[in-house]
Enzyme design. Structure first.
Site, short mmCIF file in Angstrom:
data_model
loop_
_atom_site.label_atom_id
_atom_site.label_comp_id
_atom_site.label_asym_id
_atom_site.label_seq_id
_atom_site.Cartn_x
_atom_site.Cartn_y
_atom_site.Cartn_z
N LYS A 93 11.06 -9.39 -3.50
CA LYS A 93 9.64 -9.70 -3.75
C LYS A 93 9.52 -10.68 -4.92
O LYS A 93 8.79 -11.68 -4.85
CB LYS A 93 8.86 -8.41 -4.03
CG LYS A 93 8.67 -7.57 -2.79
CD LYS A 93 8.13 -6.18 -3.07
CE LYS A 93 8.14 -5.37 -1.77
NZ LYS A 93 7.69 -4.00 -1.88
N ASP A 127 -0.93 -3.67 -1.29
CA ASP A 127 -0.32 -2.86 -0.24
C ASP A 127 -1.35 -2.38 0.79
O ASP A 127 -0.98 -1.92 1.87
CB ASP A 127 0.30 -1.61 -0.87
CG ASP A 127 1.81 -1.61 -0.83
OD1 ASP A 127 2.38 -2.27 0.06
OD2 ASP A 127 2.40 -0.94 -1.69
N GLN A 148 6.25 0.32 -5.83
CA GLN A 148 7.27 0.52 -4.78
C GLN A 148 7.41 2.00 -4.45
O GLN A 148 7.52 2.84 -5.34
CB GLN A 148 8.61 -0.07 -5.28
CG GLN A 148 9.69 -0.11 -4.23
CD GLN A 148 9.38 -1.08 -3.08
OE1 GLN A 148 8.72 -2.09 -3.25
NE2 GLN A 148 9.85 -0.74 -1.90
N1 LIG Z 1 4.76 0.06 -1.85
C1 LIG Z 1 5.51 -0.08 -0.75
N2 LIG Z 1 6.68 0.56 -0.67
C2 LIG Z 1 7.43 0.41 0.46
C3 LIG Z 1 7.02 -0.43 1.51
C4 LIG Z 1 5.76 -1.08 1.40
O1 LIG Z 1 5.30 -1.82 2.31
N3 LIG Z 1 5.05 -0.90 0.25
N4 LIG Z 1 7.84 -0.66 2.61
C5 LIG Z 1 9.22 -0.21 2.57
C6 LIG Z 1 10.20 -1.10 1.90
N5 LIG Z 1 9.99 -2.55 2.01
C7 LIG Z 1 9.13 -3.14 1.17
O2 LIG Z 1 8.72 -2.64 0.18
C8 LIG Z 1 10.84 -3.34 2.85
C9 LIG Z 1 11.68 -2.77 3.78
C10 LIG Z 1 12.55 -3.57 4.53
C11 LIG Z 1 12.57 -4.94 4.36
C12 LIG Z 1 13.54 -5.80 5.09
O3 LIG Z 1 13.44 -7.01 5.04
N6 LIG Z 1 14.53 -5.22 5.74
C13 LIG Z 1 15.61 -5.96 6.36
C14 LIG Z 1 16.91 -5.19 6.17
C15 LIG Z 1 17.29 -5.12 4.71
C16 LIG Z 1 18.53 -4.27 4.48
O4 LIG Z 1 19.62 -4.77 4.72
O5 LIG Z 1 18.35 -3.13 4.03
C17 LIG Z 1 15.36 -6.15 7.86
O6 LIG Z 1 14.71 -5.28 8.47
O7 LIG Z 1 15.83 -7.14 8.38
C18 LIG Z 1 11.74 -5.50 3.45
C19 LIG Z 1 10.88 -4.70 2.70
C20 LIG Z 1 9.30 1.12 1.81
N7 LIG Z 1 8.59 1.07 0.57
#
Ligand SMILES: Nc1nc2c(c(=O)[nH]1)N[C@@H](CN(C=O)c1ccc(C(=O)N[C@@H](CCC(=O)O)C(=O)O)cc1)CN2
Length: 284
Positions: A53, A120, A97
């Site tokens: 981020k 969010d 987060q």
């Molecule tokens: N306050 C928040 N917390 C969390 C959220 C949210 O939207 N708001 N979502 C998730 C975590 N998250 C962002 O915060 C998030 C999860 C996954 C990815 C992502 O790009 N994943 C990749 C794989 C990455 C890896 O190797 O682990 C993919 O799917 O290609 C981005 C953001 C929980 N917490």
């Protein structure tokens, strides 16, 4: 049938490109969109997401304020920080987060964020606005799903959408967003009777249940669109979604992969929300 793979990385890159252009326009008017990200504790995955981020924010020319607090941080101290960020003129979006350590009440913290800076979209005020069809901040992952459907030119009007999962973060908001686009929406959960049969009638399946490959390939109606929100770690390194990908891809017309599907959209839409917040503030 071989499904079109909906490339979340490529779509997120296009979203970021458009955000970058709008950030430049705002800066020319004297406003720099700002995002504050708060991380409590040492969860390794959360640390990676917060790092992504921050990097994206800086690349797009936004102001980034990062607060990394120890696991032992008290709820009162976290609420005090949120109070400061609510009052900080440089900050247009605040994100705490998740998950938070178990001694902190997440609902209390999310409700302490000003609804005007709720990047969010989790504050009850913004959830309510989404429910009545007048969204302001939209939760990032569901918002990303809608952008992906737009990018493949998919019109939800009159379509049967089946959402598997009823979380406040994905299942419920994505169902509301599909409803706002005139889909007929069913939300399934752990007590749904004959889940397979419900999924079999879906034109669009949105799986957001957090269980590795729980939605089987032979549940997918031929030609359906499959959006897989799950990111499940299997073994040391492998990531899989909530859908049995290979088997589902043989029947679907379009499908999101994991990784590289919905995940990358989440961060892009967080930046979009921050940008929209700064634009709203300028209009006011
Ligand atoms: N306050 C928040 N917390 C969390 C959220 C949210 O939207 N708001 N979502 C998730 C975590 N998250 C962002 O915060 C998030 C999860 C996954 C990815 C992502 O790009 N994943 C990749 C794989 C990455 C890896 O190797 O682990 C993919 O799917 O290609 C981005 C953001 C929980 N917490």
């Amino acid at each position: 049938m071989t499904a079109q793979v909906i490339d979340g990385k490529a779509i997120a890159a296009r979203v970021r490109q458009r955000i970058g252009e709008r950030v430049a326009e705002l800066k020319a008017k004297g406003v720099t969109p700002g995002l504050a990200v708060v991380l409590v504790g040492d969860d390794p995955a959360s640390r990676v997401y917060v790092g992504m981020k921050k990097k994206n924010c800086i690349e797009l020319g936004m102001y980034s304020a990062d607060h990394e607090l120890p696991e032992s941080t008290s709820e009162a101290d976290l609420l005090a920080l949120i109070g400061q960020l609510n009052a900080d003129e440089r900050v247009h979006g605040i994100l705490v987060q998740l998950p938070l350590p178990s001694h902190i009440d997440s609902d209390k913290v999310l409700e302490a964020i000003s609804p005007d800076k709720d990047a969010d979209g989790f504050h009850p005020f913004n959830v309510g606005r989404l429910a009545i069809g007048k969204p302001t901040f939209q939760p990032c992952t569901p918002y990303g799903v809608m952008v992906m459907l737009d990018e493949i030119g998919y019109d939800l009007t009159g379509k049967e959408v089946v959402v598997v999962g009823r979380s406040n973060i994905v299942g419920k908001p994505v169902a509301l967003m599909c409803l706002a686009r005139h889909a007929t929406v069913t939300i399934c959960h752990s007590r749904t009777k004959d889940l397979a049969e419900v999924v079999r009638r879906a034109d669009v399946v949105i799986a957001a249940v957090g269980k590795a490959e729980m939605v089987k390939g032979d549940w997918i109606k031929p030609g359906a669109v499959v959006i897989d929100v799950g990111i499940n770690r299997v073994g040391e390194k492998k990531l899989v979604g909530d859908v049995e990908y290979a088997a589902a891809a043989e029947r679907a017309s379009a499908i999101t992969p994991v990784p590289g599907g919905v995940g990358p959209m989440t961060i892009a839409m967080l930046l979009q929300n921050t940008l929209e917040s700064a634009e709203r503030k300028l209009r006011q």
